[in-house]
Design an enzyme around this catalytic site. Structure first.
Site, mmCIF file in Angstrom:
data_model
loop_
_atom_site.group_PDB
_atom_site.id
_atom_site.type_symbol
_atom_site.label_atom_id
_atom_site.label_comp_id
_atom_site.label_asym_id
_atom_site.label_seq_id
_atom_site.Cartn_x
_atom_site.Cartn_y
_atom_site.Cartn_z
ATOM 1 N N HIS A 12 28.485 49.982 11.213
ATOM 2 C CA HIS A 12 27.841 48.675 11.086
ATOM 3 C C HIS A 12 26.796 48.527 12.178
ATOM 4 C CE1 HIS A 12 31.322 47.461 13.828
ATOM 5 N NE2 HIS A 12 30.264 47.174 14.548
ATOM 6 N N HIS A 61 31.424 40.791 17.838
ATOM 7 C CA HIS A 61 30.485 41.039 18.931
ATOM 8 C C HIS A 61 30.151 39.725 19.622
ATOM 9 C CE1 HIS A 61 30.075 44.071 15.767
ATOM 10 N NE2 HIS A 61 29.747 44.924 16.709
ATOM 11 N N HIS A 194 25.859 55.236 19.375
ATOM 12 C CA HIS A 194 24.824 54.266 19.754
ATOM 13 C C HIS A 194 25.164 53.608 21.078
ATOM 14 C CE1 HIS A 194 27.671 51.360 18.016
ATOM 15 N NE2 HIS A 194 26.893 50.337 18.227
ATOM 16 N N GLU A 241 33.707 52.471 19.268
ATOM 17 C CA GLU A 241 34.119 51.777 18.038
ATOM 18 C C GLU A 241 34.616 52.737 16.961
ATOM 19 O OE1 GLU A 241 30.676 48.343 18.630
ATOM 20 O OE2 GLU A 241 30.811 49.387 16.724
#
Lengths: 289, 138
Positions: A12, A61, A194, A241
């Protein structure tokens, strides 16, 4: 008896969602068109599998929770889940449906039988952790109910990879204890390589991501044993994650088959998807492209 | 083991290839100590998730921040859009991004500030490819 019929792991990222909106309106940016096309077979698998419930393991988040109280593991039990405003305004998408009739016994089993210390949320706004990929996989109207499980990935200490694998097994036990005739798909989502802060912003370790996708179906234990710090070092801080994906793999049987995986790296976040199906349900579907 | 080939794309833009360490300025892990240090700052930033609050904030940034009791130093950093030092002050990236959003910026601006380059240079350099695998993947 309720059964877990399949699992999906998927990345995501905010831009995945924004580029979807732009793509549908004006045509996709070529980098994101690759991702859109790559997700078509997953959308088809999901349609053919005819799930009646989706259990979604994701991370917020700081769009619903804040540091007054940050739950390590939280679950949503509500009739609907609203989209969170992440600061730039909401996207033109509907709320997601919940189904307390499914979620209540699930939570009961998780807390009482498996002794999972869950925070139970009767309001849970969902951010791009769910909203960015969801439209790629499910067409509007979104009729399949969702039970979201939020995992802390913003404030240390993070739950361990082992904990998330155990959560997957606990989800499986809770689903199988349900007498209702439900076809459940477990979806876990976390960005692949990322990092969006610090001078390493934009780090992209594509071979790392590809090897993770290939190893997860048959070699999860090796991936679980690798410290989360190593994920951060080689794939950027937010690659931690990926440990959420273990909840999906562990919710399935050993025999579950990987039927499709896809990977691209459009901009900041490695975008991968993996579909696994339990053998007894693989024949009931028409295979995608 | 830790072999790392430099990315031609990043090099062409003059950006160094990211390294495999977790130290500032490359990386800042959001520790419990930073979380406590930045508690008021993050509370202010997350209040901007509500659209009406964004409007009140933009009418008078300093007055709004003072209602959250954040320090003069942090107020100055917000006014300067000094995203990097705000992270060191305990601001979480996902909270600081709400301030950026309210003032018409986004993640790219924060990342560019962190990396010390212009937004367009950063955009042109991403994804910043690295190669190198942990021993578990070899």
């Amino acid at each position: 008896m309720a059964q877990i019929i399949a699992g999906i792991g998927i990345a995501h990222t905010p831009s995945m969602g924004m580029e979807y909106d732009k793509g549908l309106a004006h045509g996709f940016d070529p980098r994101w068109g690759i991702w859109y096309e790559g997700t078509r077979p997953v959308r088809q698998w999901l349609e053919d599998l005819r799930p009646t419930q989706l259990v979604v393991v994701y991370n917020d988040h700081l769009n619903h929770f804040d540091f007054d109280a940050y739950p390590t593991l939280a679950i949503g039990v509500a009739d609907e889940f609203e989209q969170a405003d992440e600061g730039w305004g909401k996207r033109p998408l509907p709320d997601l449906r919940g189904d307390p009739g499914f979620a209540i016994p699930l939570v009961e089993h998780l807390v009482r039988q498996s002794e999972v210390d869950l925070t139970i949320c009767q309001t849970l706004k969902l951010d791009h952790g769910v909203y960015s990929w969801f439209p790629y996989l499910v067409d509007i109207p979104w009729n399949i109910p969702v039970t979201p499980i939020a995992v802390n990935m913003v404030r240390q200490p993070l739950p361990t990879s082992q904990r998330l694998a155990r959560l997957g097994r606990q989800i499986r036990a809770a689903v199988e204890a349900n007498d209702a005739d439900e076809r459940v798909v477990v979806i876990a989502t976390g960005g692949m390589s990322h990092q969006i802060s610090g001078a390493r912003f934009g780090i992209s370790n594509q071979e790392f991501d590809r090897r993770f996708l290939k190893a997860l179906p048959r070699n999860m234990d090796k991936l679980v044993a690798m410290p989360q710090e190593e994920y951060m070092r080689y794939g950027g801080t937010e690659a931690s994650e990926l440990s959420l994906w273990f909840a999906m793999r562990a919710a399935l049987s050993e025999q579950a088959q990987a039927v499709y995986d896809f990977y691209t790296s459009p901009q900041i976040t490695g975008c991968g998807v993996l579909t696994m199906i339990e053998p007894e349900f693989a024949d009931n579907t028409v295979q995608g492209a | 083991m830790h072999t790392q080939t430099s990315s031609s794309e990043a090099a062409a833009q003059g950006m160094p290839t990211p390294e495999f360490n977790l130290d500032w300025p490359g990386t800042l892990l959001f520790s419990p100590y930073l979380a406590l240090k930045g508690h008021k700052l993050n509370k202010f930033a997350l209040s901007l998730r509500i659209p009406a609050n964004r409007q009140v904030y933009l009418r008078d940034e300093v007055a709004y921040m003072k209602t959250y009791g954040i320090s003069e130093g942090d107020i100055a950093l917000v006014l300067a859009r000094d995203w990097s030092r705000l992270l060191l002050s305990g601001g979480h990236l996902q909270a600081i991004s709400k301030i950026a959003a309210a003032v018409g910026q986004n993640l790219w601006h924060i990342g560019a500030h962190n990396a010390g380059v212009d937004v367009e240079v950063l955009k042109a350099s991403c994804p910043r490819k690295v190669s190198g695998l942990p021993k578990e993947f070899e």
